[in-house]
Design a protein around this motif. Structure first.
Motif, PDB file in Angstrom:
ATOM      1  N   GLY A 111       1.009  -1.480   0.251  1.00 49.91           N
ATOM      2  CA  GLY A 111      -0.021   0.072  -0.002  1.00 49.91           C
ATOM      3  C   GLY A 111       0.913   1.254  -0.078  1.00 49.91           C
ATOM      4  N   PHE A 112       2.218   1.273   0.280  1.00 51.03           N
ATOM      5  CA  PHE A 112       3.114   2.342   0.169  1.00 51.03           C
ATOM      6  C   PHE A 112       4.334   1.980  -0.864  1.00 51.03           C
ATOM      7  N   THR A 117      10.497  -2.705  -3.090  1.00 54.19           N
ATOM      8  CA  THR A 117       9.212  -3.579  -3.130  1.00 54.19           C
ATOM      9  C   THR A 117       8.519  -3.550  -4.184  1.00 54.19           C
ATOM     10  N   GLN A 118       8.332  -2.489  -5.095  1.00 59.05           N
ATOM     11  CA  GLN A 118       7.772  -2.697  -6.407  1.00 59.05           C
ATOM     12  C   GLN A 118       8.240  -3.337  -7.428  1.00 59.05           C
ATOM     13  N   SER A 136      11.488   7.465  -4.199  1.00 59.86           N
ATOM     14  CA  SER A 136      10.726   7.971  -2.827  1.00 59.86           C
ATOM     15  C   SER A 136      11.229   7.249  -1.648  1.00 59.86           C
ATOM     16  N   THR A 137      11.546   7.767  -0.340  1.00 57.38           N
ATOM     17  CA  THR A 137      11.809   6.855   0.676  1.00 57.38           C
ATOM     18  C   THR A 137      10.553   6.961   1.652  1.00 57.38           C
ATOM     19  N   ALA A 138      10.547   5.717   2.373  1.00 61.48           N
ATOM     20  CA  ALA A 138       9.164   5.624   3.426  1.00 61.48           C
ATOM     21  C   ALA A 138       9.595   6.157   4.640  1.00 61.48           C
ATOM     22  N   ALA A 290      -1.589   3.710   5.017  1.00 61.17           N
ATOM     23  CA  ALA A 290      -1.756   3.524   3.652  1.00 61.17           C
ATOM     24  C   ALA A 290      -1.910   1.844   3.469  1.00 61.17           C
ATOM     25  N   CYS A 291      -0.783   1.222   4.170  1.00 60.66           N
ATOM     26  CA  CYS A 291      -0.808  -0.199   4.118  1.00 60.66           C
ATOM     27  C   CYS A 291      -1.997  -0.948   4.753  1.00 60.66           C
TER      28      CYS A 291
END
Length: 447
Positions: A111-112, A117-118, A136-138, A290-291
């Motif tokens: 979700g983020f 990860t993608q 982007s960084t989480a 989001a997740c």
């Protein structure tokens, strides 16, 4: 009487206000008059470093060489539930992979968006070359540890971040560690970061372990967990995070790390529980909200997911992805008045062709749901116009052509079989495409 501000003080003021280029320019002028001014040198290197500074804890993207020539693989076929590269089926009663979309690397869609990860690890060189990367960084950039007061640490950060010269950075860190009689945990962490950048993961592990023996620091746990994740040892990383939580109860970054690993291993229910724990400590944590919202959506609870996404909107998150998710949640929650307006906002906020393709694909999905197949066909064609490797759009076009009876017709995407083949080329492991091709091949066999 005109009063002029001291140039160094003015440069420091610019630095504190994050006007880094102006700070660097003033320091350059100071150094032209006083080449040996250590304060100006230190401040200039800090400003140049901050211009390119990235939190090393979160950034973990592999180049093509690391992806295709991995020398740290322990076993070719890992046991189920012990590898991030082969996450397997869902555990703990979570949604099945057929319900929750999967990435091309076999991981569930999160979700983020966070690094690695993608896109995951591509299976071929061609996929590695065309694999999209996320910048982007989480996690927010961590603050400095207060060690910038010494010129040696400032110099190291400049060499490491700005010059990206790992050899000299490693030499400097090694000499500083020796000078500190191997008792300074901070320099050991910097040694570990250099070894990690050079691909020497076992040496990095030793340095991070040694640093933890001297001083318990949250970031050191995070750096060491990165090493174990790169070595594909998620269970060891989980145990390390839990060990860190024993020393730092309720630490959000450690709980988030556990949730991410569970999510990447497709253990969605456990990941959600840890994200809920994160929200107990920080109820504005964007990634956790989001997740959890994404998990509710993929478990057929769009109304609850809608509440989480609206919460993000109230917090000031304003981007294409959020409105795209809001549109889907409104559609499945039967709030049709808000569906199209959400997608219109999403289209107005797109930043690149990939986002544009995703929005048009979801609009086409809504069109299929309301029975407007002509609109759906146009939306899927627009999707492919912006992203020619969109496997799901090819698959849906193949289904629409099959319903029209265009099975063997020759032409660009004018036959179901042609579109299905293109979907397979873009995403060989796509389950729906494989099932469709099986049906089509059975049809050809009957003929």
């Amino acid at each position: 009487m005109e009063v002029t501000m001291d140039p160094l003080f003015l440069a420091l003021s610019y630095f504190r206000r994050r006007k880094l280029q102006q700070c660097s320019d003033i320091c350059t002028k100071i150094l032209q008059d006083s080449p040996y001014d250590q304060a100006a040198w230190s401040l200039k290197t800090r400003a140049l470093t901050e211009m390119v500074y990235i939190d090393e804890v979160d950034v973990d993207q592999e180049g093509i060489a690391e992806m295709m020539l991995d020398e740290n693989s322990i076993a070719q076929v890992a046991r189920p539930g012990t590898s991030l590269r082969l996450p397997g089926t869902s555990q703990g009663g979570g949604p099945s992979p057929a319900v929750r979309p999967m990435t091309q690397s076999g991981r569930p869609v999160t979700g983020f968006v966070r690094p690695s990860t993608q896109s995951g690890r591509p299976g071929t060189m061609e996929q590695a070359i065309k694999t999209p990367r996320t910048a982007s960084t989480a996690r927010p950039v961590t603050g400095s540890s207060g060690r910038f007061i010494r010129s040696g640490t400032t110099l190291f950060e400049y060499i490491f971040h700005h010059e990206n010269d790992m050899k000299n950075a490693l030499d400097l860190a090694a000499q500083a560690t020796e000078h500190a009689q191997f008792k300074d945990w901070w320099w050991k962490v910097q040694l570990g970061k250099c070894y990690y950048r050079l691909g020497l993961y076992r040496e990095a592990e030793k340095q991070f372990r040694s640093a933890l023996n001297h001083e318990e620091v949250v970031d050191t746990y995070l750096y060491l967990a990165k090493v174990y994740r790169r070595l594909d040892q998620p269970i060891t990383a989980l145990n390390l995070f839990k060990q860190g939580l024993d020393h730092f109860p309720g630490e959000v970054t450690l709980q988030t790390g556990i949730a991410r690993i569970h999510e990447e291993m497709n253990n969605i229910s456990s990941a959600t529980e840890y994200y809920k724990e994160v929200l107990k400590q920080d109820n504005t944590h964007v990634e956790a909200i989001a997740c959890i919202g994404s998990n509710h959506f993929y478990t057929d609870q769009p109304e609850i997911a809608l509440r989480f996404y609206r919460r993000l909107l109230q917090m000031g998150v304003y981007n294409c992805q959020l409105y795209n998710n809001l549109g889907l949640c409104c559609f499945y929650a039967q709030q049709y008045d808000m569906t199209l307006s959400s997608f219109e906002r999403a289209l107005a906020l797109v930043a690149n062709d990939e986002e544009q393709a995703d929005v048009w694909y979801n609009i086409g999905h809504v069109a299929v749901g309301i029975g407007d197949l002509t609109l759906a066909y146009q939306c899927f064609k627009l999707t492919l116009a912006f992203n020619n490797d969109h496997a799901e759009a090819y698959n849906n076009l193949a289904v629409l052509e099959l319903r029209k009876g265009h099975i063997e017709q020759v032409g660009d995407l004018q036959s179901s079989y042609t579109a299905a083949q293109k979907s397979e080329d873009a995403f060989p492991e796509h389950v729906d495409t494989q099932q469709l091709l099986k049906v089509l091949r059975q049809h050809f066999a009957v003929l």
